[in-house]
Design a protein around this motif. Structure first.
Motif, PDB file in Angstrom:
ATOM      1  N   PRO A  11       5.256 -13.052   7.062  1.00 30.11           N
ATOM      2  CA  PRO A  11       6.120 -12.523   8.111  1.00 30.11           C
ATOM      3  C   PRO A  11       6.487 -13.539   9.186  1.00 30.11           C
ATOM      4  N   ASP A  12       6.149 -14.788   8.985  1.00 23.52           N
ATOM      5  CA  ASP A  12       6.531 -15.809   9.959  1.00 23.52           C
ATOM      6  C   ASP A  12       7.956 -16.298   9.739  1.00 23.52           C
ATOM      7  N   GLY A  13       8.674 -15.679   8.780  1.00 24.52           N
ATOM      8  CA  GLY A  13      10.055 -16.034   8.531  1.00 24.52           C
ATOM      9  C   GLY A  13      10.227 -17.115   7.487  1.00 24.52           C
ATOM     10  N   ILE A  14       9.133 -17.687   6.998  1.00 19.96           N
ATOM     11  CA  ILE A  14       9.221 -18.721   5.972  1.00 19.96           C
ATOM     12  C   ILE A  14       9.241 -18.026   4.621  1.00 19.96           C
ATOM     13  N   VAL A 109       4.709   1.289 -15.242  1.00 21.36           N
ATOM     14  CA  VAL A 109       6.054   1.185 -14.694  1.00 21.36           C
ATOM     15  C   VAL A 109       6.849   0.213 -15.564  1.00 21.36           C
ATOM     16  N   ARG A 110       7.918   0.712 -16.157  1.00 18.80           N
ATOM     17  CA  ARG A 110       8.768  -0.135 -17.007  1.00 18.80           C
ATOM     18  C   ARG A 110       9.960  -0.589 -16.182  1.00 18.80           C
ATOM     19  N   TYR A 111      10.324  -1.846 -16.343  1.00 18.11           N
ATOM     20  CA  TYR A 111      11.425  -2.391 -15.561  1.00 18.11           C
ATOM     21  C   TYR A 111      11.959  -3.641 -16.236  1.00 18.11           C
ATOM     22  N   GLN A 112      13.186  -3.988 -15.875  1.00 16.68           N
ATOM     23  CA  GLN A 112      13.755  -5.283 -16.234  1.00 16.68           C
ATOM     24  C   GLN A 112      13.773  -6.181 -15.014  1.00 16.68           C
ATOM     25  N   TYR A 113      13.860  -5.563 -13.834  1.00 13.21           N
ATOM     26  CA  TYR A 113      13.879  -6.290 -12.565  1.00 13.21           C
ATOM     27  C   TYR A 113      12.828  -5.674 -11.652  1.00 13.21           C
ATOM     28  N   ALA A 114      12.067  -6.514 -10.992  1.00 14.56           N
ATOM     29  CA  ALA A 114      11.052  -6.024 -10.064  1.00 14.56           C
ATOM     30  C   ALA A 114      10.786  -7.091  -9.015  1.00 14.56           C
ATOM     31  N   GLY A 115      10.321  -6.670  -7.874  1.00 17.68           N
ATOM     32  CA  GLY A 115       9.978  -7.587  -6.801  1.00 17.68           C
ATOM     33  C   GLY A 115       9.094  -6.905  -5.786  1.00 17.68           C
ATOM     34  N   GLU A 116       8.580  -7.683  -4.875  1.00 22.67           N
ATOM     35  CA  GLU A 116       7.716  -7.147  -3.823  1.00 22.67           C
ATOM     36  C   GLU A 116       7.945  -7.911  -2.535  1.00 22.67           C
ATOM     37  N   ASN A 117       8.058  -7.165  -1.448  1.00 24.27           N
ATOM     38  CA  ASN A 117       8.063  -7.731  -0.100  1.00 24.27           C
ATOM     39  C   ASN A 117       6.815  -7.244   0.606  1.00 24.27           C
ATOM     40  N   MET A 118       6.278  -8.091   1.470  1.00 24.99           N
ATOM     41  CA  MET A 118       5.130  -7.706   2.288  1.00 24.99           C
ATOM     42  C   MET A 118       5.322  -8.237   3.692  1.00 24.99           C
ATOM     43  N   ALA A 119       4.790  -7.481   4.640  1.00 23.18           N
ATOM     44  CA  ALA A 119       4.804  -7.932   6.029  1.00 23.18           C
ATOM     45  C   ALA A 119       3.535  -7.449   6.705  1.00 23.18           C
ATOM     46  N   LEU A 120       3.065  -8.242   7.629  1.00 15.70           N
ATOM     47  CA  LEU A 120       1.952  -7.878   8.497  1.00 15.70           C
ATOM     48  C   LEU A 120       2.492  -8.057   9.903  1.00 15.70           C
ATOM     49  N   ASP A 121       2.696  -6.955  10.615  1.00 12.88           N
ATOM     50  CA  ASP A 121       3.336  -7.035  11.919  1.00 12.88           C
ATOM     51  C   ASP A 121       2.831  -5.912  12.801  1.00 12.88           C
ATOM     52  N   GLN A 122       3.282  -5.908  14.057  1.00 10.51           N
ATOM     53  CA  GLN A 122       2.785  -4.926  15.023  1.00 10.51           C
ATOM     54  C   GLN A 122       3.308  -3.525  14.773  1.00 10.51           C
ATOM     55  N   ALA A 127       8.471  -5.468  11.640  1.00 17.06           N
ATOM     56  CA  ALA A 127       8.302  -5.853  10.235  1.00 17.06           C
ATOM     57  C   ALA A 127       9.642  -5.848   9.509  1.00 17.06           C
ATOM     58  N   SER A 128      10.447  -4.810   9.730  1.00 13.27           N
ATOM     59  CA  SER A 128      11.762  -4.743   9.080  1.00 13.27           C
ATOM     60  C   SER A 128      12.643  -5.912   9.509  1.00 13.27           C
ATOM     61  N   ARG A 129      12.598  -6.246  10.789  1.00 13.64           N
ATOM     62  CA  ARG A 129      13.392  -7.370  11.291  1.00 13.64           C
ATOM     63  C   ARG A 129      12.915  -8.683  10.663  1.00 13.64           C
ATOM     64  N   ALA A 130      11.598  -8.864  10.567  1.00  9.07           N
ATOM     65  CA  ALA A 130      11.061 -10.098   9.973  1.00  9.07           C
ATOM     66  C   ALA A 130      11.448 -10.210   8.499  1.00  9.07           C
ATOM     67  N   ILE A 161       0.169  -3.248   7.806  1.00  5.18           N
ATOM     68  CA  ILE A 161       0.550  -3.940   6.585  1.00  5.18           C
ATOM     69  C   ILE A 161       1.617  -3.092   5.920  1.00  5.18           C
ATOM     70  N   PHE A 162       2.723  -3.737   5.557  1.00  4.59           N
ATOM     71  CA  PHE A 162       3.822  -3.077   4.881  1.00  4.59           C
ATOM     72  C   PHE A 162       3.985  -3.712   3.508  1.00  4.59           C
ATOM     73  N   VAL A 163       4.102  -2.878   2.499  1.00  2.00           N
ATOM     74  CA  VAL A 163       4.357  -3.352   1.139  1.00  2.00           C
ATOM     75  C   VAL A 163       5.568  -2.592   0.613  1.00  2.00           C
ATOM     76  N   GLU A 164       6.537  -3.332   0.103  1.00  2.00           N
ATOM     77  CA  GLU A 164       7.712  -2.758  -0.532  1.00  2.00           C
ATOM     78  C   GLU A 164       7.710  -3.230  -1.983  1.00  2.00           C
ATOM     79  N   ASP A 165       7.584  -2.297  -2.926  1.00  2.00           N
ATOM     80  CA  ASP A 165       7.665  -2.624  -4.352  1.00  2.00           C
ATOM     81  C   ASP A 165       9.002  -2.111  -4.878  1.00  2.00           C
ATOM     82  N   PHE A 166       9.768  -2.998  -5.509  1.00  2.00           N
ATOM     83  CA  PHE A 166      11.106  -2.680  -6.010  1.00  2.00           C
ATOM     84  C   PHE A 166      11.126  -2.705  -7.532  1.00  2.00           C
TER      85      PHE A 166
END
Length: 168
Positions: A11-14, A109-122, A127-130, A161-166
């Motif tokens: 979440p430091d933007g890198i 979970v079956r997929y052709q495309y998948a990804g994950e975003n994570m953030a640790l913020d206040q 977190a959404s902005r980061a 802690i925020f986890v987004e699984d796509f």
């Protein structure tokens, strides 16, 4: 062999996007003595809904379909967030080396495309902005092949802690 892009950013933007092979390594789940029922109570449902709105608003603005909250992906995201809290780590991969794709595969979970975003913020808005300000995370949010999302928002001390699984 299927390939997927995972953003190994923080979440430091890198941003650290990496293409990884989707493999079927065996998973091992070791309990750290945490009471999972107590930890599950820390899921912040209002933040899950807010994050879903924050993900779908720019998708709509770009003419993309909105993502549907998927119960299986939500459970995977929540379990990973709770594991990170219980065992005091922050990584896409578990201490045993299980990737988001390993967890999805094990859950059927079956997929052709998948990804994950994570953030640790206040909080959710920070977190959404980061996530939006990180190119790798933003590319996951705007990936046109995704149709489903699982979101977890779990309290960890003074942060969340925020986890987004796509997936498609």
């Amino acid at each position: 062999m299927l390939l997927a892009t995972v953003d190994l950013g923080f979440p430091d933007g890198i941003s650290h996007p990496q293409v990884v092979p989707l493999t079927g390594r065996p998973a091992v789940r070791r309990s750290a003595g945490a009471d999972w029922n107590d930890l599950a109570a820390h899921q912040i449902w209002t933040d899950v809904q807010a994050m879903l709105r924050d993900v779908n608003a720019p998708r709509q603005a770009q003419g993309l379909t909105t993502l549907v909250l998927d119960p299986r992906l939500c459970e995977l995201a929540r379990a990973h967030a709770l594991d990170m809290v219980a065992r005091s780590y922050f990584s896409h991969d578990s201490p045993e080396g299980l990737s988001p794709f390993d967890r999805m595969e094990r859950a059927g979970v079956r997929y052709q495309y998948a990804g994950e975003n994570m953030a640790l913020d206040q909080d959710e808005s920070h977190a959404s902005r980061a996530l939006w300000n990180s190119s790798g995370h933003r590319s996951n949010i705007l990936e046109p092949n995704y149709g489903k999302i699982g979101i977890a928002a779990v309290r960890s001390g003074d942060s969340e802690i925020f986890v987004e699984d796509f997936s498609n």
